[in-house]
Structure formats: structure tokens, C-alpha cells
Design an enzyme around this catalytic site. Sequence first.
Site, PDB file in Angstrom:
ATOM      1  N   ARG A 105     -78.124 -16.841  27.027  1.00 27.69           N
ATOM      2  CA  ARG A 105     -78.008 -15.479  27.487  1.00 27.69           C
ATOM      3  C   ARG A 105     -77.082 -15.970  28.844  1.00 27.69           C
ATOM      4  O   ARG A 105     -76.238 -14.352  29.669  1.00 27.69           O
ATOM      5  CB  ARG A 105     -79.143 -15.014  28.483  1.00 27.69           C
ATOM      6  CG  ARG A 105     -79.136 -15.493  29.723  1.00 27.69           C
ATOM      7  CD  ARG A 105     -80.803 -15.219  29.832  1.00 27.69           C
ATOM      8  NE  ARG A 105     -81.278 -13.562  30.150  1.00 27.69           N
ATOM      9  CZ  ARG A 105     -82.494 -13.568  30.112  1.00 27.69           C
ATOM     10  NH1 ARG A 105     -83.282 -14.197  30.488  1.00 27.69           N
ATOM     11  NH2 ARG A 105     -82.643 -12.476  29.966  1.00 27.69           N
ATOM     12  N   ASP A 257     -96.274  -8.420  29.175  1.00 28.27           N
ATOM     13  CA  ASP A 257     -95.595  -7.249  28.496  1.00 28.27           C
ATOM     14  C   ASP A 257     -96.737  -6.571  27.862  1.00 28.27           C
ATOM     15  O   ASP A 257     -96.259  -5.003  27.706  1.00 28.27           O
ATOM     16  CB  ASP A 257     -94.466  -7.783  27.614  1.00 28.27           C
ATOM     17  CG  ASP A 257     -93.458  -8.836  28.479  1.00 28.27           C
ATOM     18  OD1 ASP A 257     -92.918  -8.790  29.222  1.00 28.27           O
ATOM     19  OD2 ASP A 257     -92.751  -9.834  28.005  1.00 28.27           O
TER      20      ASP A 257
END
Length: 317
Positions: A105, A257
Site C-alpha cells: 500500500r 470492525d
Amino acid sequence: MDVVTIGESMAVFSPDSSPLMRYAATYSRKYGGAESNVAIGLTRLGHNVGWISKVGNDELGKGLLSFIRGEGVDVSRVKVDAYAPTGLYFKEVRNANDVRVQYYRSGSAASQMNVSDIDESYIVKAKYLHITGITPALSESCYETVMKMIAIAKENDVKVVFDPNLRKKLWSEERAREVLLEIASKSDIVLPGVAEGEFMFGDNDPEALGKLFINHGASLVIIKIGAKGAYYFTNEESELVAGFPVEQVIDPVGAGDGFAAGVLSGLLDELPLDKVVERGNAIGAMATQIPGDFEGLPSRDELNHFLYSSDSEDISR
């Protein structure tokens, strides 16, 4: 708008033919990212959520954007970067206790987010701003963007919900601790795990951590303690809310999450705090039963069936 969140989502590649990448000849491609996982979890429960990010002008970015839009998340404030690529990562689920992730990333489109990407009018429409500790770790401009969004939220009575979501690979421990404590001090609600609390304050006792976070600025702290459940703390009260037994964890990635989505959903539904945490515990447990970062996040009907049917005592049946 119920919730606005900001963060990077990436393409996720997992080996098909072997749990180990070194032996894998084929891979499955999915999508994942902490903030978009939360957004998807909330939309499946019937809430209105906006996700802010950047993706590359590439096939992975186009597919990712189409997928998240298809889940009902408002992506109208996601920008496409003409030069930087969409990030990706590889996930090896060797077993439920050994999940390894390799990120690609650096220099991604999402890491290019900056203050000029913020639409203040979009943020002020929300009831909650959801932030994680991942986004400010991506770059200095991402840190500045997150801090600006928090300032806008605070000025307009939008509640700031912060999940530290510590990722040590992204930055130095010194910088991580400094920024996580800074954001926690500006947040209304903080959702740490015990290990994250210990990293930030040097204490691993949940009750001590609850007081530390409250004294640091939060009005509500919910500390996750794994399968045993989670504590909540306010200035007036605290309680341990028991978790849900899971006989066999399939994939733990995304459980935190799911917990955050459950807590936000409970707050939006104006449930009592113990029921808010119960919903977070339930969705976190459900998320571990299906492979993938968000695939196990339930609809409202699925959640109600889990919570109110006798089968909820053992969700691996």
C-alpha cells in the site's frame, strides 16, 4: 446521514490451493478495509453511511468502488487518483490463531488524501464521524486530513467515534502512540482492545484503562476483551457485557470492525449502553464464522435471529 467514515480499502488476495502463499498457484480476490467494513456492516443493518477515500484509476479501484457502492454505502465523496494505484494486500489464514497479512500500500491512492479532499458540508450532516488509527498512519497528509475532519465534527456537534486499530507496521511506535493519544483526547467515544490500551497507556487492566481513557477526554469507552465480551465506562457507570460463545473461529479478521458497526448501530437506535455493547459483541462473534473481512456481517434480520433465537447460544451450529 447517520455515519461518515474515512479510510483506505484495498484489494485482498488469499491463496486458494494452499494456506501458504509460497505454495499457492491460485488466489481469490476480494476487497477489504477497516472503515469500509464498518460502513458495510452499518448499511446491512439499515443505516445511512458515507465513506470517504481515494482509489486508483485502475481495474482494482474501479471494482472496489463498484462493490462498496453495491453494498449501499454512499461513495459520492470518493475520489479517483489518476496516477497512484489502488492498494492491495495478501492474507494467509493458516489457522484461526495465525492470520498473516502482507501489505502493498506504500504510495497508494488513499495515502494521497489531503485536506483539500474534505467536503465540510458532507461531514456536518452526519450524526457520527468514525475514525480509525489506520488512516493517519498512511501519510502526513492523511494525518492532517483526519485531524481536520475531527475539528469540523467537534465544531458542529458531530460525535467522534475512534477505534485505535493499531497497525505497528505502518509507523514507528513513538509516532503511533503520540497520534493515537491525540485522537483519543478529541474523541467522544473510544473503542480500544486491551492490547491497544496497554500500548497507549502502559496498563493492561480493563478497569484502569477505562478510567484512563475517560480522564483523557472520552465520554464513553468500550474496551474489548476478546471472547469474554467488553467493558463499557462512562463518568457515572461501568459494566462488563458478556460475549457470545464461538465453538470454532473460522476467520477473526474483521471481527473488530463488526464490533464497531454493532456499537454504532446500537447508538443510532438509542439502545441502553449494555444493549449497545451486546450488539457489538454479537456482530463481532458472527463475523468470525465466515471467511472474509466483511462477509460475516449480518443483516438486521440475521442479527435479530442470532440474538433472540435459542441457537444464539452456539453460533457454530
